[in-house]
Design a protein around this motif. Sequence first.
Motif, PDB file in Angstrom:
ATOM      1  N   ALA A 255     -64.152 -23.198  38.061  1.00 26.59           N
ATOM      2  CA  ALA A 255     -65.121 -24.128  38.643  1.00 26.59           C
ATOM      3  C   ALA A 255     -64.665 -24.665  39.995  1.00 26.59           C
ATOM      4  O   ALA A 255     -65.464 -25.277  40.720  1.00 26.59           O
ATOM      5  CB  ALA A 255     -65.373 -25.289  37.682  1.00 26.59           C
ATOM      6  N   VAL A 256     -63.414 -24.428  40.352  1.00 28.00           N
ATOM      7  CA  VAL A 256     -62.917 -24.896  41.648  1.00 28.00           C
ATOM      8  C   VAL A 256     -63.754 -24.322  42.786  1.00 28.00           C
ATOM      9  O   VAL A 256     -63.858 -24.921  43.869  1.00 28.00           O
ATOM     10  CB  VAL A 256     -61.422 -24.526  41.812  1.00 28.00           C
ATOM     11  N   GLY A 257     -64.377 -23.178  42.550  1.00 27.33           N
ATOM     12  CA  GLY A 257     -65.218 -22.565  43.577  1.00 27.33           C
ATOM     13  C   GLY A 257     -66.500 -23.326  43.857  1.00 27.33           C
ATOM     14  O   GLY A 257     -67.216 -23.026  44.822  1.00 27.33           O
ATOM     15  N   LEU A 258     -66.802 -24.325  43.031  1.00 24.37           N
ATOM     16  CA  LEU A 258     -68.050 -25.079  43.189  1.00 24.37           C
ATOM     17  C   LEU A 258     -67.932 -26.264  44.147  1.00 24.37           C
ATOM     18  O   LEU A 258     -68.944 -26.871  44.494  1.00 24.37           O
ATOM     19  CB  LEU A 258     -68.528 -25.589  41.819  1.00 24.37           C
ATOM     20  N   TYR A 259     -66.707 -26.585  44.573  1.00 23.10           N
ATOM     21  CA  TYR A 259     -66.543 -27.731  45.478  1.00 23.10           C
ATOM     22  C   TYR A 259     -67.358 -27.591  46.768  1.00 23.10           C
ATOM     23  O   TYR A 259     -68.054 -28.535  47.169  1.00 23.10           O
ATOM     24  CB  TYR A 259     -65.066 -27.949  45.799  1.00 23.10           C
ATOM     25  N   PRO A 260     -67.313 -26.433  47.439  1.00 23.09           N
ATOM     26  CA  PRO A 260     -68.135 -26.306  48.651  1.00 23.09           C
ATOM     27  C   PRO A 260     -69.635 -26.392  48.375  1.00 23.09           C
ATOM     28  O   PRO A 260     -70.384 -26.955  49.178  1.00 23.09           O
ATOM     29  CB  PRO A 260     -67.752 -24.918  49.189  1.00 23.09           C
TER      30      PRO A 260
ATOM     31  N   ARG B  87     -71.022 -15.513  30.898  1.00 15.85           N
ATOM     32  CA  ARG B  87     -70.030 -14.490  31.252  1.00 15.85           C
ATOM     33  C   ARG B  87     -68.920 -15.065  32.130  1.00 15.85           C
ATOM     34  O   ARG B  87     -67.788 -14.544  32.105  1.00 15.85           O
ATOM     35  CB  ARG B  87     -70.710 -13.345  32.006  1.00 15.85           C
ATOM     36  N   ALA B  88     -69.220 -16.112  32.884  1.00 16.42           N
ATOM     37  CA  ALA B  88     -68.243 -16.667  33.823  1.00 16.42           C
ATOM     38  C   ALA B  88     -67.255 -17.627  33.176  1.00 16.42           C
ATOM     39  O   ALA B  88     -66.293 -18.050  33.815  1.00 16.42           O
ATOM     40  CB  ALA B  88     -68.973 -17.380  34.960  1.00 16.42           C
TER      41      ALA B  88
ATOM     42  N   MET C 288     -66.549 -21.319  50.630  1.00 15.16           N
ATOM     43  CA  MET C 288     -66.244 -21.008  49.230  1.00 15.16           C
ATOM     44  C   MET C 288     -65.411 -19.740  49.115  1.00 15.16           C
ATOM     45  O   MET C 288     -65.325 -18.932  50.047  1.00 15.16           O
ATOM     46  CB  MET C 288     -67.541 -20.855  48.437  1.00 15.16           C
ATOM     47  N   ASP C 289     -64.802 -19.587  47.942  1.00 20.95           N
ATOM     48  CA  ASP C 289     -64.068 -18.365  47.617  1.00 20.95           C
ATOM     49  C   ASP C 289     -65.099 -17.326  47.185  1.00 20.95           C
ATOM     50  O   ASP C 289     -65.699 -17.434  46.115  1.00 20.95           O
ATOM     51  CB  ASP C 289     -63.085 -18.651  46.483  1.00 20.95           C
ATOM     52  N   THR C 290     -65.317 -16.323  48.020  1.00 26.32           N
ATOM     53  CA  THR C 290     -66.378 -15.345  47.745  1.00 26.32           C
ATOM     54  C   THR C 290     -66.050 -14.430  46.568  1.00 26.32           C
ATOM     55  O   THR C 290     -66.914 -13.672  46.115  1.00 26.32           O
ATOM     56  CB  THR C 290     -66.649 -14.487  48.990  1.00 26.32           C
ATOM     57  N   HIS C 291     -64.806 -14.469  46.068  1.00 20.90           N
ATOM     58  CA  HIS C 291     -64.426 -13.645  44.918  1.00 20.90           C
ATOM     59  C   HIS C 291     -64.644 -14.381  43.593  1.00 20.90           C
ATOM     60  O   HIS C 291     -64.484 -13.794  42.522  1.00 20.90           O
ATOM     61  CB  HIS C 291     -62.954 -13.218  45.030  1.00 20.90           C
ATOM     62  N   ASN C 292     -64.991 -15.649  43.676  1.00 22.50           N
ATOM     63  CA  ASN C 292     -65.226 -16.463  42.482  1.00 22.50           C
ATOM     64  C   ASN C 292     -66.714 -16.395  42.119  1.00 22.50           C
ATOM     65  O   ASN C 292     -67.571 -16.688  42.956  1.00 22.50           O
ATOM     66  CB  ASN C 292     -64.814 -17.915  42.773  1.00 22.50           C
ATOM     67  N   PRO C 293     -67.057 -16.004  40.899  1.00 17.61           N
ATOM     68  CA  PRO C 293     -68.479 -15.860  40.548  1.00 17.61           C
ATOM     69  C   PRO C 293     -69.238 -17.187  40.431  1.00 17.61           C
ATOM     70  O   PRO C 293     -70.460 -17.219  40.616  1.00 17.61           O
ATOM     71  CB  PRO C 293     -68.443 -15.140  39.193  1.00 17.61           C
TER      72      PRO C 293
END
Length: 360
Positions: A231-236, A147-148, A87-92
């Motif tokens: 939400a793209v960060g949720l794929y993993p 908040r996200a 995942m992208d660790t910078h994405n909340p």
Amino acid sequence: MLSTLLVHLGFPLFGKSAAGFVSAAAVAFLIMLTFGSAFINGMRRWQKRGQPIRDDGPESHLSKAGTPTMGGILILVAIVVSSVLFMDTHNPAPWIALAALVSFGAIGFADDYGKVRKQSAYAGLSQWGRLVLEGAAAMGIAYFVNRAMPAYVPELSVYVPIFHRLLHFGFGYFVFAYFVIVGSANAANITDGMDGVLSKVFLPVLIVMGVALFGATHLHFLAGGVFIPEAVGLYPVLGATLGAVLGFLWYNAAPASIFMGDIGSLALGGLMGTLAMLLKSEVVIGVAALMMVIVLGSSFLQTTVYKLTKGPNGKGRRVFKMAPLHHHFELSGWAESKITERFFIMSIVFSAVALVVMKI
């Protein structure tokens, strides 16, 4: 983490969301298969007598005595490790999802540990104590979910499909979040009453969440919905959950070698509710998860009617032979395997209806 490194090493494919989903799913599945047997043996040595079986449940369940529980520990490890790797660790967004998974898993762990330590199915956290902890976790999660959201999404709002409207709920948003997240956690927990049933019922819902995620990150894919690029960060996370659930089913299929316990069912349910809120797809995913909702509702209905009709002799009227619903069918003569497969079929049906609602 790993996906970023691979992109820098000249493998741009791993920068794609689909690659993150597939990679996380594969790693989570391999973790489950690689460490599953050793984990089960370790749990069997530690727990000795396994999961305590309720003496007021179906008699057929007494044969499951000695089966270890708390398999959800390995599920959580597989999901967290696989998610963080890709995942992208910078994405909340993925951090919020994992926080929900771990927080509800911790509540489930406390409940399971008390039962195993005292070797009593009636030990663990009290009903109200568990609800308070779940409510506190849900409120914190709802705050960060809100908040996200992108700036163009109204604060404290809920999306209504078919009508394609975002409704401002104000403080009611947190009440709504409580029912979505805590309700999802307990629906999954109550459904997990037979070998393989929660995993099978959960899988079609995961597919709906995958479609909802694709729609939230691709404009014009769905007739309605809210575009949420973060939400793209949720794929993993979603991929890791799929791989872990499939891997756990490898060992939990009848006859089960291990049960996931409250740590697994509460964690998966809490994650489901949180993903629904992060994707602004609470109604759609609620439809997909209707089999779990019905099971939870059967238990609530049985308890409510029994208390309201309790007479001087201390006994009340029962709607079902036994709650939750799958125990009613067991006492009606259905084989456990048949109940599991029919719940799975109904989950597919409800998930198909949810996909139709998404496209209207």
